[in-house]
Design an enzyme around this catalytic site. Structure first.
Site, short mmCIF file in Angstrom:
data_model
loop_
_atom_site.label_atom_id
_atom_site.label_comp_id
_atom_site.label_asym_id
_atom_site.label_seq_id
_atom_site.Cartn_x
_atom_site.Cartn_y
_atom_site.Cartn_z
N GLU A 4 55.69 37.72 54.61
CA GLU A 4 54.55 37.30 55.41
C GLU A 4 53.84 36.20 54.65
OE1 GLU A 4 54.49 39.69 53.20
OE2 GLU A 4 52.76 38.97 52.04
N SER A 24 43.35 29.97 40.84
CA SER A 24 44.60 30.49 41.39
C SER A 24 45.49 29.46 42.05
CB SER A 24 44.28 31.61 42.39
OG SER A 24 43.35 31.15 43.37
N LYS A 84 51.20 32.41 43.40
CA LYS A 84 52.15 33.16 44.21
C LYS A 84 53.60 33.02 43.71
CE LYS A 84 49.29 34.67 47.47
NZ LYS A 84 48.36 33.65 47.87
C1 LIG Z 1 47.02 33.83 48.33
C2 LIG Z 1 46.03 33.21 47.48
C3 LIG Z 1 44.94 33.95 46.97
C4 LIG Z 1 44.65 35.37 47.33
O1 LIG Z 1 45.65 36.28 47.02
P1 LIG Z 1 45.49 37.34 45.87
O2 LIG Z 1 46.63 38.26 46.07
O3 LIG Z 1 44.16 37.99 46.03
O4 LIG Z 1 45.58 36.59 44.58
C5 LIG Z 1 44.08 33.31 46.10
N1 LIG Z 1 44.25 32.02 45.77
C6 LIG Z 1 45.26 31.27 46.26
C7 LIG Z 1 45.38 29.85 45.86
C8 LIG Z 1 46.18 31.85 47.13
O5 LIG Z 1 47.17 31.11 47.61
#
Ligand SMILES: *Cc1c(COP(=O)(O)O)cnc(C)c1O
Length: 416
Positions: A131, A397, A109
């Site tokens: 948000e 992620s 993010k």
């Molecule tokens: C917010 C988040 C996601 C999902 O958001 P995407 O926009 O689909 O990437 C996935 N993994 C983590 C660690 C997140 O914080």
């Protein structure tokens, strides 16, 4: 948010070539039939200004210089590509993890938050609203705003404030105002509704820093542009390490930003399969999952036409996932398009499968992934079972510290 302005009047027939040649989204923000701008009239001038600012900033070398400096010296890029040797042995595949968990604030993010905060400074915004679901986007935005001296208000659903308490605390600690949303579904969807409502009230002085590749044009384009750094780095790193591209790139899909960021630089590599993994939750019925692409139908939510989880009357349905970042009834329009032309495939894994994959990654690789990222791992594991001996690139992620207090955490699953 109700639709006061509908531009949907038929489906342009776009192709993969349009996408790889940079012609999508088109000038109306469409990817094939998906995307566009379905917003109250009052937001149209603000979105027009943003669209122009995005075009100028992305092609301005001085903006790119500022952004790459922040990514390098504050975010911690490039992130490593880790060879997951033991997990690969267990799965019968070659597995690499793209480590977004190692970025500052612990998830992808931040790539988007710092980029948009720089853009907000450029357009002279005096205040930021955003948000957050899992809290990762709220933390990233609060951190980026602190870094650049921008006042910041974060909307977070009441349920998410409870289940992601450490992130709620972190947001306050970073100097942002946290507003608990008690209406609606009390999770991400309600938080977006409130942030949009705030923006509608102050469209001139406020910058809405949206956290995923959703919302009205130009957000899906802007957020994708800021997240493709993930795939650009991973593609080069994988080529260097394996002297080959992966057979598949796998990422979890909530709104879809980490997945589009990983996928985009591989779109023209026809031999690289792309696999998005959604939240299968606890069951097949509406309300027990968040598998929007797999089981959704087209409609309008939060300013864009895309796939949605809705009933036959168009009522948006509640969703469930153990991973709060995936707990959203919509998905980015570019994913809906990639699915419609068959360039990317989407599947879903259950809460349980994701947790099992998380535990495996912990004990085999010494990495605690976020529950969201664990969905990508579970999807990758299934891919490996069906395609033994292949090379798998997994987008990790984010890190899992935020999930430790969840009821499904390790303590309750201790063996006797
Ligand atoms: C917010 C988040 C996601 C999902 O958001 P995407 O926009 O689909 O990437 C996935 N993994 C983590 C660690 C997140 O914080």
């Amino acid at each position: 948010m109700s639709v006061a302005r509908a531009e949907f009047d038929g489906a342009p027939s776009h192709t993969l070539d349009d996408l790889t040649a940079g012609r999508l989204p088109d000038d109306r923000g469409r990817f094939g039939p998906f995307g566009g701008r379905f917003v109250p009239e009052i937001l149209v001038p603000a979105l027009d200004r943003l669209e122009l600012a995005v075009q100028e900033a992305l092609s301005d070398p001085s903006f790119q210089r500022d952004l790459s400096r922040e990514l390098r010296t504050w975010v911690g890029r490039p992130t490593p590509l880790t060879h997951a040797r033991r997990m690969g042995e267990a799965w019968g595949a070659t597995v690499y993890l793209k480590r977004e968990d190692l970025t500052h604030t612990g998830a992808h993010k931040i790539n988007n938050a710092i980029g948009q905060a720089l853009l907000a400074c450029r357009v002279g915004a005096r205040r930021i609203v955003a948000e957050t679901g899992a809290g990762q986007h709220g933390v990233a935005t609060a951190a980026a705003c602190a870094r650049l001296g921008l006042p910041c208000t974060i909307y977070m659903g009441e349920i998410d404030v409870e289940r992601q308490a450490p992130n709620a605390d972190r947001i306050r600690m970073l100097g942002a105002t946290l507003i608990k949303v008690r209406g609606g579904d009390r999770t991400l969807r309600a938080a977006i509704d409130e942030a949009l409502r705030d923006w509608v009230t102050h469209p001139d002085s406020t910058y809405y820093l949206l956290g995923s590749v959703v919302g009205p044009h130009p957000y899906p384009l802007l957020v994708r542009s800021l997240q493709t750094v993930i795939g650009t780095e991973a593609r080069a790193q994988h080529l260097e390490r394996e002297e080959a591209l992966p057979d598949v790139a796998v990422a979890c899909v909530g709104g879809g930003s980490n997945a589009i960021g990983l996928f985009h630089p591989f779109l023209a590599d026809a031999d690289v399969a792309l696999l998005g993994v959604e939240a299968g939750g606890t069951g097949d019925h509406l309300g027990t999952h968040a598998a929007t692409i797999e089981r959704g139908t087209p409609g309008v939510l939060h300013g864009a036409y895309s796939l949605l989880l809705q009933d036959e009357n168009g009522q948006i349905q509640d969703t469930h996932s153990a991973a709060p970042g995936l707990d959203y009834p919509g998905v980015g329009p570019e994913h809906a398009f990639l699915e419609s032309i068959g360039r990317a495939r989407y599947t879903s894994v259950s809460d349980q499968e994701a947790m099992a994959a998380r535990d495996e990654c912990c004990v085999l690789e010494g990495v605690v992934p976020a529950l969201e990222s664990a969905h990508a791992l579970a999807g990758a594991k299934r891919w490996a079972a069906a395609n033994p001996g292949t090379r798998i690139l997994v987008g990790l992620s984010g890190r899992g510290d935020k999930d430790l207090a969840l009821p499904s955490g390790p303590r309750e699953r201790e063996r006797p």
